[in-house]
Design a protein around this motif. Structure first.
Motif, short mmCIF file in Angstrom:
data_model
loop_
_atom_site.label_atom_id
_atom_site.label_comp_id
_atom_site.label_asym_id
_atom_site.label_seq_id
_atom_site.Cartn_x
_atom_site.Cartn_y
_atom_site.Cartn_z
N PHE A 270 0.87 -1.17 0.00
CA PHE A 270 0.00 0.00 0.00
C PHE A 270 0.91 1.23 0.00
N ARG B 125 -8.76 -1.92 -2.41
CA ARG B 125 -9.16 -0.78 -3.24
C ARG B 125 -8.44 -0.81 -4.59
N ASP B 126 -7.16 -1.13 -4.59
CA ASP B 126 -6.42 -1.20 -5.85
C ASP B 126 -6.93 -2.31 -6.74
N LYS C 227 -10.03 -1.13 -8.40
CA LYS C 227 -9.74 -0.20 -9.49
C LYS C 227 -9.30 -0.96 -10.74
N ARG C 228 -8.48 -2.00 -10.52
CA ARG C 228 -8.05 -2.80 -11.67
C ARG C 228 -9.23 -3.51 -12.29
#
Length: 680
Positions: A372, A592-593, A596-597
């Motif tokens: 992170f 969260r990442d 997004k991906r």
């Protein structure tokens, strides 16, 4: 001696030689000294037991004493020994004075005293002398005035509080604690006789200065009390065989840190009542002290027990060591010291994730290397377990899953929940980071017990207090279902020193460098906290909470109640299903990442989620919500085209009839997603 006898007789005759009206005027002219001398501050337990007393300003022990505080046989013996006609005379017993004077003249020595208890009280209040005409007359005048203005019970109470017992001891309660190590509520004949005779010559007869002299005086008093019918011969014979101890007993100092804080918080109160259970407090102090020899040098223990249904603190041990143990810094109250909570905060992260609809105990989460920004968390053992259920991740106290959850929740929102629970978190910097979920925030044992009390109380904040129960704010810390889910997970883990199906929801925590070992737990009524560490904050040598604090936690629960109170049943709204039965978004947790991906790759149906059951309404259209993928989209329901060339991520499918539907969405790149729903 003869001179004193003549003086007493002369004073007695003078009292009755004058006119009655003149005597009244002389009595009314008396200016009484202050009757309310400062008495020791006393801190008492919920049942009235004395936890600790503090000496008055000049270092004297002067404990306020009521007649009800003293063994009735002592009162009987005191009156028989000192003032047989106490309840008949009006302050001065002329008959006793004349008798004592003639006995002294006849025998050439003082055989009996003529001073009444009221006269002795007058002398004590004014600290006056009796060896002169003026002193004796002043004492009589004050005694008569006291009898006019106070009841017999009030005068006796003054004597019980102010009588001298040697050294800095005043009053029968102070003497009883110092010489016998207990209050005067229940006394043996030997103890009663010693207390009766001590005020006659308090310095000469002090047991700690001269046990022989004290024993001789006591035995003489026993003989007189047997003659007066207070004791029978068998009791006095047994009492004479009891040796007088020459050592002073320490005054009670139970719950040292709590009583010290109570005195500072209520400086105007002479009697302070706490919610502590004296028996439990004493047992836990002994339990904690007995564990010290199992720990490394200079390590100590702190304990707290509270009733989470009322918020009352029932026991608080600030340090297991003796208060003068400077190596362990026992003078520091470790229930209030700010330390790193380690993994003890993880249950709140999980509760918030359940509460916010981000996850469920059966949700799968990846325990794998993750980054992170510049922060790369790792598990305590350095291993990775791949995909794992959240309930197992919490029971194993894994670090990576909890940081992943906190990244979605947000550290600032997490800190707000701590404050809403009534905690006082301390940050080293100005902004909270993801490390707060792993103990990167300062909290006290009192804080953590407060937090776990909120889990036990269905997610509502609880105000803990050592005084009378305080009204709670009732603020919602987590949803009731989320609090129950956390408790159900924590109560399923094995606990050393507890029964197999112990029913205690507990969590341990070990802070960085083994500086702090924690164990927090609760059942259906009580919440318990244990801390083990060094008060100066230096590291221990690979001391794990599961081997130091957790076994002690289980023992504390055995001391608190004979049986574990069952945890509350699940609230009606709790979703208790397997992973396969969860809505699709709850089956697997994504950071969260990762989300997004996903948004940049395949499309996803956000609403209605797969497995949803919706009510049919002929007037309201079903709104489809999408995320991810590349527009335009094509939307199908059971193979029937509902929309083509859709550029928005929301689409109206119109009113839907009852039945089962397979919704399909295909984006511009040919990537598809599906959701199965029921309209009924």
């Amino acid at each position: 001696m003869i001179r004193h006898a003549v003086l007493a007789a002369t004073c007695a005759m003078a009292l009755f030689a004058g006119a009655h009206d003149g005597l009244n005027r002389w009595t009314q002219d008396a200016v009484l000294p202050p009757l309310l001398h400062e008495t020791s501050v006393e801190v008492r337990a919920r049942g009235g037991e004395l936890l600790r007393a503090f000496p008055v300003e000049d270092g004297r022990w002067r404990l306020a004493t009521r007649i009800a505080d003293v063994d009735p046989t002592y009162i009987e013996a005191l009156l028989a020994y000192e003032d047989k006609r106490f309840f008949q005379h009006r302050g001065v017993d002329a008959r006793a004075l004349i008798r004592a004077s003639w006995q002294a003249l006849w025998n050439g020595r003082i055989v009996s005293g003529g001073s009444t208890l009221t006269m002795q009280v007058a002398r004590l209040l004014e600290n006056g002398r009796t060896g002169s005409w003026s002193g004796k007359l002043r004492q009589m005048q004050l005694a008569l005035a006291l009898e006019q203005r106070l009841s017999k019970e009030e005068i006796l109470t003054l004597y019980l509080t102010h009588a001298p017992f040697g050294g800095n001891l005043e009053g029968v309660r102070a003497a009883s604690y110092a010489y016998f190590g207990k209050g005067p509520k229940r006394l043996t004949p030997a103890q009663i006789a010693l207390l009766v005779t001590l005020p006659q010559a308090p310095e000469a007869r002090r047991p700690d200065r001269g046990a022989r002299v004290a024993q001789a005086a006591r035995d003489a008093a026993l003989e007189r009390l047997e003659e007066a019918g207070v004791f029978h011969s068998e009791a006095t014979s047994a009492a004479r065989r009891t040796a007088v101890s020459s050592s002073l007993k320490p005054f009670p100092a139970t719950a040292f840190h709590t009583t010290e804080r109570a005195r500072l918080e209520q400086p105007e109160q002479a009697q302070i009542l706490l919610t502590l259970d004296a028996g439990l407090q004493n047992r836990l102090e002994s339990l904690a002290a007995s564990h010290l020899n199992r720990l490394e040098p200079n390590v100590t223990i702190a304990l707290m027990v509270a009733d989470h249904t009322s918020g009352e603190i029932l026991a608080s041990v600030g340090s297991a060591a003796e208060i003068d143990d400077t190596a362990r810094k026992a003078y520091i109250d470790m229930t209030r010291a700010t330390r790193s909570p380690g993994s003890a905060l993880k249950p709140l992260v999980y509760a918030m994730a359940f509460d916010l609809g981000l996850a469920h105990p059966e949700t799968l989460i990846k325990d794998a290397p993750v980054r992170f920004g510049t922060y790369t968390p790792s598990n305590f053992d350095g291993q990775f377990r791949g995909e794992i259920k959240l309930r197992e991740a919490l029971q194993l106290s894994l670090n990576i899953p909890v940081v992943s959850l906190l990244e979605r929740i947000g550290p600032e929102r997490f800190m707000q929940r701590l404050e809403r629970a009534g905690l006082q978190p301390q940050l080293q910097g100005s902004k909270a980071g993801l490390a707060v979920g792993l103990g990167g925030v300062g909290l006290s044992l009192h804080d953590l017990v407060t937090l776990y009390a909120s889990f036990a109380q269905h997610g509502r904040a609880v105000t803990l207090s050592q005084y009378a129960p305080q009204p709670t704010s009732g603020q919602r810390v987590t949803a009731s279902a989320a609090a129950w889910q956390v408790g159900e997970i924590l109560s399923s883990a094995p606990l050393e020193n507890a029964q197999l199906n112990h029913g205690i929801a507990f969590k341990t925590g070990t802070s960085y460098g083994y500086r702090d070992n924690w164990a927090l737990g609760y059942d259906g009524r009580y919440v318990v906290g244990v801390w083990v560490g060094r008060a100066d904050g230096t590291p221990m040598q690979q001391a794990f909470a599961r081997s130091t604090a957790a076994p002690l936690l289980a023992q504390v629960f055995q001391y608190v109640a004979p049986q574990i109170a069952p945890l509350a049943p699940p609230p009606p709204e709790t979703l208790i299903v397997s992973n396969a039965q969860l809505p699709q978004p709850l089956q697997r947790f994504e950071t969260r990442d990762a989300l997004k991906r996903a948004d940049a790759s395949r499309p996803d149906i956000v609403f209605p989620p797969s497995g949803a059951r919706l009510a049919a309404d002929p007037e309201l259209p079903l709104i489809l919500k999408l995320r991810g993928g590349t527009p335009p989209y094509a939307v199908f329901a059971n193979g029937e085209i509902k929309a083509l060339g859709l550029h928005s991520r929301e689409a109206s499918l119109g009113p839907m009839t009852q039945g089962f539907f397979e919704l399909s969405v295909v984006d511009a790149e040919g990537r598809a997603t599906r959701a199965s729903i029921e309209i009924r």
